[in-house]
Design an enzyme around this catalytic site. Structure first.
Site, PDB file in Angstrom:
ATOM      1  N   HIS A   9       0.827  -1.210   0.000  1.00 30.44           N
ATOM      2  CA  HIS A   9       0.000   0.000   0.000  1.00 30.44           C
ATOM      3  C   HIS A   9       0.857   1.255   0.000  1.00 30.44           C
ATOM      4  CE1 HIS A   9       0.938   1.026   4.160  1.00 30.44           C
ATOM      5  NE2 HIS A   9       0.833  -0.274   4.433  1.00 30.44           N
ATOM      6  N   GLU A  83      -2.598  -6.689   7.583  1.00 27.37           N
ATOM      7  CA  GLU A  83      -1.287  -6.578   8.226  1.00 27.37           C
ATOM      8  C   GLU A  83      -1.235  -7.376   9.525  1.00 27.37           C
ATOM      9  OE1 GLU A  83       1.769  -6.583   8.211  1.00 27.37           O
ATOM     10  OE2 GLU A  83       2.350  -4.523   7.768  1.00 27.37           O
TER      11      GLU A  83
END
Length: 195
Positions: A9, A83
């Site tokens: 990202h 994550e």
């Protein structure tokens, strides 16, 4: 066989401050949006059939920007590629975390181990590959998956037998890493740590 391009990202304010985000839902900053556009430009030279993303805002927004640039439609969200959960370490500055816990492998209350992250991410990649094969068999499918540095690092470590990434290698926001996923294996084809 499915070609999966993992993209980290774009930047957030916590990335900039070197603060551990984990599963805290932090949005992209303007640099992060530019990272996503740069990643889309790099990916535009190849054919991609669809896009997936972690459900965390920073990955989802990156995927939406890439998708808009490449005309791929809305990203499908895959919880297994979110994550790492950092438990008590979440929100800490990286130097403070390392001073308190020693390294990234140390046990931290409430945190996932790196092995748990890798196992979860592998399940997610195989689920994405199965979905892609169902839609496109017998043609190889090429998909983009927007994930996180900890997830990508754990997968690279796993498939390289612990030889990559090397100590000191930084997976830049917007970096691109291509894997080949088949029912019995995951193989690293190429990677680009920096934009």
């Amino acid at each position: 066989m499915t070609l999966i391009t993992l993209v980290r990202h774009g930047q957030t304010d916590w990335n900039l401050a070197r603060r551990i985000q984990g599963t805290t839902d932090i949005p992209l900053n303007e640099t992060g949006r530019a990272d996503a556009r740069t990643a889309a430009a790099r990916l535009s030279g190849s054919v991609h059939h669809t896009i997936y993303a972690s459900p965390l805002l920073r990955a989802r927004e990156t995927a939406e920007i890439i998708s808009a640039e490449l005309g791929l439609g809305s990203p499908a969200l895959v919880p297994e590629i979110r994550e790492r959960e950092f438990g008590e370490g979440e929100g800490m500055l990286v130097p403070d975390y390392l001073e308190k816990y020693g390294d990234w492998h140390a046990p931290v209350p409430g945190a996932e181990t790196l092995e748990e992250v890798c196992e979860r991410a592998l399940r997610g990649l195989h689920r994405i590959a199965r979905d892609a094969r169902r839609r496109s068999a017998p043609v190889a499918e090429s998909v983009i998956v927007v994930a996180h540095g900890g997830v990508i690092r754990s997968l690279i470590d796993h498939v390289s037998g612990g030889t990559l990434p090397r100590v000191g290698d930084v997976l830049a926001n917007g970096s691109v890493h291509r894997f080949e996923v088949s029912p019995a294996s995951v193989r690293l084809l190429e990677q680009s740590y920096a934009l």
